[in-house]
Design a protein around this motif. Structure first.
Motif, short mmCIF file in Angstrom:
data_model
loop_
_atom_site.label_atom_id
_atom_site.label_comp_id
_atom_site.label_asym_id
_atom_site.label_seq_id
_atom_site.Cartn_x
_atom_site.Cartn_y
_atom_site.Cartn_z
N ILE A 47 0.85 -1.21 0.00
CA ILE A 47 0.00 0.00 0.00
C ILE A 47 0.88 1.25 0.00
N LEU A 118 -10.07 -0.32 5.90
CA LEU A 118 -10.09 -1.40 4.89
C LEU A 118 -11.45 -2.07 4.86
N HIS A 146 -7.71 -1.98 0.27
CA HIS A 146 -6.52 -1.12 0.11
C HIS A 146 -6.77 0.02 -0.87
N TYR A 149 -7.15 3.77 0.39
CA TYR A 149 -6.01 4.69 0.60
C TYR A 149 -5.73 5.48 -0.68
#
Ligand code: CA2
Length: 163
Positions: A47, A118, A146, A149
């Motif tokens: 990430i 998440l 993910h 983000y």
């Protein structure tokens, strides 16, 4: 892009890249190793790399920080003000549901933030359905894994362009 300016020794104005900070709370260093049904199989390193690559393309300075210690996260938030961080992307993890101290640190520095989870915390146990951060966040992304983000980063890059 609205860049900050600094004055050099010669008096010239130099453009500084805007700074963003990504903060992750306890146990998120274990991502990818356990509980994939909730948190997916992508690691935190993956990430952070994806965020760093996107930020680099956008000519933005982005730093990621994870801690399992509440005080360390609070100290990092305090430092962010001194460093001129413009926006924070925050997954407070379990502190989402417990930490007045982290909430107060964010309020003290006054740095706007996007809250990311998440998993969809509203579809989980009742104790996960309250966040100490959501009412102070610019926005909340929860349940998109993910990608949340990267979506938060994309939003903030657009925002930096219009600030
Ligand atoms: O969905 C999220 O992102 C959470 O913030 C994750 C926290 C949880 O306490 C929140 O309710 C929702 C937990 C992070 C723990 O991460 C782990 C990753 C892999 C294995 C075990 C835990």
């Amino acid at each position: 892009m609205a860049k900050q300016k600094t004055t050099t020794k010669t008096g010239a104005k130099a453009a500084l890249r805007p700074r963003l900070l990504v903060l992750n709370g306890p146990n998120l260093n274990l991502l990818g190793s356990r509980e994939p049904e909730h948190y997916g199989s992508v690691t935190l390193e993956d990430i952070n790399l994806a965020l760093a690559l996107r930020a680099e393309t956008a000519e933005v300075d982005l730093e990621s920080f994870q801690s399992n210690h509440e005080g360390a996260l609070i100290e990092r938030i305090h430092a962010a003000r001194v460093q001129g961080v413009r926006y924070i992307i925050l997954n407070p993890a379990a502190w989402t549901h417990t930490s007045v101290a982290v909430r107060d640190a964010l309020a003290a520095v006054g740095i706007p933030f996007v809250e990311v989870h998440l998993s969809n915390i509203h579809a989980r146990e009742p104790f996960r359905q309250h966040s100490y951060f959501s009412d102070r966040a610019i926005g909340v992304i929860s349940g998109l894994g993910h990608q949340g983000y990267l979506l938060a980063l994309e939003y903030l890059l657009n925002k930096l362009n219009t600030d």
